[in-house]
Design an enzyme around this catalytic site. Structure first.
Site, PDB file in Angstrom:
ATOM      1  N   ASP A  15     -26.541  -0.548  38.410  1.00 46.69           N
ATOM      2  CA  ASP A  15     -25.206  -1.143  38.521  1.00 46.69           C
ATOM      3  C   ASP A  15     -24.841  -1.816  37.191  1.00 46.69           C
ATOM      4  O   ASP A  15     -25.637  -2.575  36.632  1.00 46.69           O
ATOM      5  CB  ASP A  15     -25.171  -2.168  39.648  1.00 46.69           C
ATOM      6  CG  ASP A  15     -23.766  -2.691  39.901  1.00 46.69           C
ATOM      7  OD1 ASP A  15     -23.030  -2.045  40.670  1.00 46.69           O
ATOM      8  OD2 ASP A  15     -23.415  -3.743  39.324  1.00 46.69           O
ATOM      9  N   ILE A  16     -23.633  -1.506  36.688  1.00 46.62           N
ATOM     10  CA  ILE A  16     -23.177  -2.107  35.431  1.00 46.62           C
ATOM     11  C   ILE A  16     -22.791  -3.566  35.688  1.00 46.62           C
ATOM     12  O   ILE A  16     -21.981  -3.861  36.578  1.00 46.62           O
ATOM     13  CB  ILE A  16     -21.979  -1.320  34.859  1.00 46.62           C
ATOM     14  CG1 ILE A  16     -22.378   0.148  34.597  1.00 46.62           C
ATOM     15  CG2 ILE A  16     -21.486  -1.970  33.562  1.00 46.62           C
ATOM     16  CD1 ILE A  16     -21.237   1.009  34.112  1.00 46.62           C
ATOM     17  N   ASN A  36     -12.770  -3.897  33.222  1.00 47.98           N
ATOM     18  CA  ASN A  36     -11.505  -3.271  33.627  1.00 47.98           C
ATOM     19  C   ASN A  36     -10.341  -4.250  33.530  1.00 47.98           C
ATOM     20  O   ASN A  36      -9.253  -3.904  33.060  1.00 47.98           O
ATOM     21  CB  ASN A  36     -11.618  -2.736  35.053  1.00 47.98           C
ATOM     22  CG  ASN A  36     -12.376  -1.425  35.124  1.00 47.98           C
ATOM     23  OD1 ASN A  36     -12.398  -0.663  34.159  1.00 47.98           O
ATOM     24  ND2 ASN A  36     -13.013  -1.160  36.254  1.00 47.98           N
ATOM     25  N   ASP A  89     -13.538   3.525  31.775  1.00 50.69           N
ATOM     26  CA  ASP A  89     -13.955   4.937  31.878  1.00 50.69           C
ATOM     27  C   ASP A  89     -14.859   5.330  30.714  1.00 50.69           C
ATOM     28  O   ASP A  89     -15.845   6.063  30.890  1.00 50.69           O
ATOM     29  CB  ASP A  89     -12.733   5.845  31.916  1.00 50.69           C
ATOM     30  CG  ASP A  89     -11.979   5.747  33.241  1.00 50.69           C
ATOM     31  OD1 ASP A  89     -12.549   5.199  34.202  1.00 50.69           O
ATOM     32  OD2 ASP A  89     -10.828   6.233  33.310  1.00 50.69           O
ATOM     33  N   GLU A 139     -19.011   1.684  39.667  1.00 53.07           N
ATOM     34  CA  GLU A 139     -19.860   1.462  38.503  1.00 53.07           C
ATOM     35  C   GLU A 139     -21.343   1.617  38.841  1.00 53.07           C
ATOM     36  O   GLU A 139     -22.209   1.202  38.062  1.00 53.07           O
ATOM     37  CB  GLU A 139     -19.617   0.065  37.926  1.00 53.07           C
ATOM     38  CG  GLU A 139     -20.109  -1.103  38.777  1.00 53.07           C
ATOM     39  CD  GLU A 139     -19.091  -1.554  39.813  1.00 53.07           C
ATOM     40  OE1 GLU A 139     -19.213  -2.694  40.294  1.00 53.07           O
ATOM     41  OE2 GLU A 139     -18.178  -0.761  40.136  1.00 53.07           O
TER      42      GLU A 139
END
Length: 380
Positions: A243-244, A251, A260, A286
């Site tokens: 997971d980022i 965003n 993106d 993500e």
């Protein structure tokens, strides 16, 4: 010409030459039966020494020609088609003169080169031999058959008509073969195009358009099959959920197009570090998921740590120097685990990584140990 075409051509040459041998043996057998039954050789004056010399000489020359062609095919790699065509041409005239022009239907032997041309689908050869046969029979008839054997002009017209019709039929066959080959080529191209389109369509259905990794649906299909395989053969398996960290802020602060780009870079790093037996997918938003096969938990942990370091070391110009990090939850498959259990363990490890500072790899066993009141290793 590639190796398969050369091999196919050689088989055709061999089959035609075998047909020559069969025709020659049948021709010799027919002559033997005719002579043993008391018949006199057409145009012959008895069965004296001269007759046997002519008979053995003419048949011997034909057999010698076949042997020479056989030797050519075996010893010389080039011009096999020309050798076969020349052999058929000479044999046709030998058969004609061996049987003597007095024999009814002996002129049919002259059509052998035309038949060979059709077998080879060679239109140029067909017209060359066909026209040559039609023109050559004119002097044969007027110089040999008519003055020596008093054959009527009607027979000449009939034989020439057969030659012309044979040439036209052979030409029509080659035209139809060419049309069929063109149709077959079109069909094959259409099938190939459909196959390409189907392959592309299947890929689009299985892949995530943004990252190029497998999508959520394909990941679950693969994991189901791999779990059955691992349960049956007791093979090692690990699941990592990546997971980022702080992706929503990326965003919100820089725009979705920058988000993106981050997703693409993270996916590229995962792809570059993965081993051939591993399987990676964009699990959602993500989140990414990786299945490790044929590895120990320690090996899988080392790979995910390398992955984490690689992602954190990347530069993102659009983020103005802000690094991108990931948290990883890693769990090991144990016999009896189903898919839900495996994801539950990976989620526990990921949650622990997030809760304790992010940008780290945590295994399910470490997370359970840390959360256990007694500080003991628990199984799940």
């Amino acid at each position: 010409m590639d190796g398969n075409n050369v091999l196919l051509e050689d088989r055709w040459h061999r089959k035609i030459l075998n047909a020559y041998w069969i025709v020659m043996l049948m021709f010799l057998l027919a002559q033997a039966v005719f002579l043993l039954s008391g018949g006199a050789h057409p145009g012959g004056a008895g069965k004296g020494t001269g007759f046997w010399l002519r008979w053995s000489g003419s048949n011997g020359l034909t057999v010698l020609l076949l042997v020479m062609t056989e030797t050519w095919l075996r010893c010389w790699p080039k011009h096999h088609k020309k050798a076969i065509a020349a052999c058929g041409f000479l044999i046709s005239y030998m058969f004609y003169f061996i049987t003597q022009p007095t024999a009814d239907g002996s002129q049919i032997a002259l059509l052998l080169p035309v038949v060979i041309s059709v077998v080879y689908f060679d239109r140029k050869m067909l017209f060359s031999f066909g026209v040559f046969t039609i023109l050559t029979y004119i002097p044969i008839y007027f110089l040999i058959e008519r003055p020596l054997y008093q054959k009527p002009i009607e027979e000449f017209i009939q034989v020439e008509s057969v030659f012309v019709v044979s040439l036209l039929i052979g030409s029509t066959i080659l035209i139809r073969v060419k049309e069929f080959a063109g149709y077959l080529k079109t069909v094959m191209k259409s099938e190939q195009q459909l196959l390409v389109e189907k392959t592309i369509s299947d890929k689009l259905l299985k892949m995530d358009a943004l990252t190029g990794l497998y999508n959520h649906k394909t990941f679950h299909e693969y994991l189901d099959a791999l779990l059955q395989h691992s349960e049956k053969y007791h093979l090692p398996l690990q699941l990592a959920i990546i997971d980022i960290d702080g992706f929503k802020k990326v965003n919100d602060s820089y725009g979705h197009w920058v988000g993106d780009l981050v997703l693409k870079q993270v996916a590229a790093t995962i792809t570059s570090i993965m081993m051939p037996n591993d399987f990676a997918a964009r699990y959602g938003g993500e989140e990414f998921a990786v299945i490790f096969a044929d590895k120990t938990l320690a090996e899988a942990e080392a790979i995910t740590e390398k992955l984490r370091l690689g992602i954190s070391a990347q530069e993102h110009p659009n983020l103005k120097g802000r690094p991108v990090t990931v948290s990883v939850g890693l769990c090991d498959y144990r016999p009896g685990d189903d898919k839900e259990t495996l994801f539950c363990k990976a989620d526990i490890a990921l949650y622990h990584a997030k809760r304790t500072g992010k940008n780290k790899v945590v295994t399910a066993s470490d997370a359970i140990l840390a959360d256990s009141p007694e500080g003991k290793v628990a199984s799940i």
